[in-house]
Design a protein around this motif. Sequence first.
Motif, PDB file in Angstrom:
ATOM      1  N   ASP A 142       0.809  -1.209   0.000  1.00  0.00           N
ATOM      2  CA  ASP A 142       0.000   0.000   0.000  1.00  0.00           C
ATOM      3  C   ASP A 142       0.844   1.262   0.000  1.00  0.00           C
ATOM      4  OD1 ASP A 142      -2.339  -1.316  -0.116  1.00  0.00           O
ATOM      5  OD2 ASP A 142      -2.889  -1.044   1.993  1.00  0.00           O
ATOM      6  N   PHE A 143       1.960   1.259   0.746  1.00  0.00           N
ATOM      7  CA  PHE A 143       2.765   2.463   0.843  1.00  0.00           C
ATOM      8  C   PHE A 143       3.405   2.802  -0.501  1.00  0.00           C
ATOM      9  CE2 PHE A 143       6.727   4.701   2.253  1.00  0.00           C
ATOM     10  CZ  PHE A 143       6.084   5.869   2.605  1.00  0.00           C
ATOM     11  N   PHE A 184      12.181  24.356   5.656  1.00  0.00           N
ATOM     12  CA  PHE A 184      12.260  22.904   5.704  1.00  0.00           C
ATOM     13  C   PHE A 184      10.873  22.305   5.882  1.00  0.00           C
ATOM     14  CE2 PHE A 184      16.456  24.321   7.184  1.00  0.00           C
ATOM     15  CZ  PHE A 184      17.259  23.636   6.292  1.00  0.00           C
ATOM     16  N   PHE A 185      10.736  21.057   5.437  1.00  0.00           N
ATOM     17  CA  PHE A 185       9.474  20.335   5.514  1.00  0.00           C
ATOM     18  C   PHE A 185       9.709  18.917   6.039  1.00  0.00           C
ATOM     19  CE2 PHE A 185       9.280  23.262   1.950  1.00  0.00           C
ATOM     20  CZ  PHE A 185       8.101  23.958   2.191  1.00  0.00           C
ATOM     21  N   SER A 186       8.720  18.406   6.744  1.00  0.00           N
ATOM     22  CA  SER A 186       8.680  16.971   7.026  1.00  0.00           C
ATOM     23  C   SER A 186       7.609  16.348   6.144  1.00  0.00           C
ATOM     24  CB  SER A 186       8.372  16.701   8.500  1.00  0.00           C
ATOM     25  OG  SER A 186       7.046  17.104   8.818  1.00  0.00           O
ATOM     26  N   PHE A 187       7.804  15.094   5.798  1.00  0.00           N
ATOM     27  CA  PHE A 187       6.849  14.337   5.004  1.00  0.00           C
ATOM     28  C   PHE A 187       6.500  13.084   5.796  1.00  0.00           C
ATOM     29  CE2 PHE A 187       9.173  17.006   2.170  1.00  0.00           C
ATOM     30  CZ  PHE A 187       8.263  17.405   1.212  1.00  0.00           C
ATOM     31  N   SER A 188       5.222  12.894   6.071  1.00  0.00           N
ATOM     32  CA  SER A 188       4.811  11.767   6.913  1.00  0.00           C
ATOM     33  C   SER A 188       3.622  11.053   6.304  1.00  0.00           C
ATOM     34  CB  SER A 188       4.455  12.261   8.322  1.00  0.00           C
ATOM     35  OG  SER A 188       3.375  13.178   8.268  1.00  0.00           O
ATOM     36  N   VAL A 205       3.753   8.781  10.684  1.00  0.00           N
ATOM     37  CA  VAL A 205       5.144   8.314  10.736  1.00  0.00           C
ATOM     38  C   VAL A 205       5.974   9.131   9.758  1.00  0.00           C
ATOM     39  CG1 VAL A 205       6.693   6.358  10.341  1.00  0.00           C
ATOM     40  CG2 VAL A 205       4.422   5.985  11.346  1.00  0.00           C
ATOM     41  N   ASP A 206       7.073   9.713  10.249  1.00  0.00           N
ATOM     42  CA  ASP A 206       7.958  10.473   9.371  1.00  0.00           C
ATOM     43  C   ASP A 206       8.572   9.570   8.311  1.00  0.00           C
ATOM     44  OD1 ASP A 206       7.590  12.971  10.556  1.00  0.00           O
ATOM     45  OD2 ASP A 206       9.250  12.690  11.969  1.00  0.00           O
ATOM     46  N   VAL A 207       8.550  10.052   7.082  1.00  0.00           N
ATOM     47  CA  VAL A 207       9.117   9.324   5.948  1.00  0.00           C
ATOM     48  C   VAL A 207      10.396  10.004   5.469  1.00  0.00           C
ATOM     49  CG1 VAL A 207       8.730   8.643   3.541  1.00  0.00           C
ATOM     50  CG2 VAL A 207       6.869   8.447   5.217  1.00  0.00           C
ATOM     51  N   ALA A 208      10.371  11.343   5.417  1.00  0.00           N
ATOM     52  CA  ALA A 208      11.497  12.075   4.844  1.00  0.00           C
ATOM     53  C   ALA A 208      11.447  13.528   5.292  1.00  0.00           C
ATOM     54  CB  ALA A 208      11.454  11.994   3.316  1.00  0.00           C
ATOM     55  N   PHE A 209      12.546  14.220   5.023  1.00  0.00           N
ATOM     56  CA  PHE A 209      12.642  15.654   5.261  1.00  0.00           C
ATOM     57  C   PHE A 209      13.301  16.296   4.047  1.00  0.00           C
ATOM     58  CE2 PHE A 209      12.775  13.705   9.458  1.00  0.00           C
ATOM     59  CZ  PHE A 209      11.867  14.475  10.173  1.00  0.00           C
ATOM     60  N   GLU A 252      15.795   5.810   7.156  1.00  0.00           N
ATOM     61  CA  GLU A 252      16.039   4.372   7.010  1.00  0.00           C
ATOM     62  C   GLU A 252      14.749   3.622   7.264  1.00  0.00           C
ATOM     63  OE1 GLU A 252      19.396   2.120   8.417  1.00  0.00           O
ATOM     64  OE2 GLU A 252      20.447   3.993   8.830  1.00  0.00           O
ATOM     65  N   GLY A 253      14.526   2.577   6.498  1.00  0.00           N
ATOM     66  CA  GLY A 253      13.288   1.821   6.590  1.00  0.00           C
ATOM     67  C   GLY A 253      12.232   2.318   5.625  1.00  0.00           C
ATOM     68  N   GLN A 254      12.421   3.534   5.093  1.00  0.00           N
ATOM     69  CA  GLN A 254      11.492   4.099   4.115  1.00  0.00           C
ATOM     70  C   GLN A 254      12.121   4.193   2.729  1.00  0.00           C
ATOM     71  OE1 GLN A 254       8.545   4.480   5.097  1.00  0.00           O
ATOM     72  NE2 GLN A 254       8.683   4.703   7.306  1.00  0.00           N
TER      73      GLN A 254
END
Length: 205
Positions: free
Chosen positions: A3-4, A97-101, A105-109, A128-130
């Motif tokens: 799904d992700f 700056f931005f966070s992407f979740s 759950v945080d995925v990236a910045f 890591e893990g994403q």
Amino acid sequence: MDDFVHLLHALHQLIEKFAHGYLQCPKVGNVIELHLPIHPVSCNQIRECPDDQDRTQDRAPTMRMTALSNNDLGPLRDALTLAGLPVDDLAYPGRQFFSFSHQGVDVAFGGIEGEGADRLLRSLVVLEGQRGKGAGAAVLAAIEAFAKREGAERLHLLTDSAAAFFTGQGYQAQERSLAPASITATAQFKTLCPASATYLSKRLV
């Protein structure tokens, strides 16, 4: 494909519409919510954000792009440190700056620096893990869309290890001497990145 991965693929397609002004998603404070179906559907079935904000049961899952204040930079700093990327200038002026979740759950910045037609892609890091799921390309497309809406015409960056990724996203390696003065004056060009780092740029279209 899980799904992700479906979500990231759909996000990349949706951002193309978002960047060209075809889609206006709601902003909740400093959060941009990108509404995406992640179950097996074709990309042309991606629906636009619902006009009725009360129809929460009908909303598709979201990837959240959140603008960070200087008080929110801790997780970004940690992620960059783990990746061996510079952090000394994060709180300096002129950076966003931005966070992407996904599902909390945080995925990236990621983030950009500067003003005017030429901006620096200050950071892009996938946790890591994403990695390996297309998150980097989706996040980069979102940052490019934001930069273009803010008036940027070109993005520039330095990288030690990800030149192949960026060339795959349309960036071209250049001689540092060709960088605009506004870019060579940044901390990354002057002190933070080694002379061996590859300089790349891309015209936003």
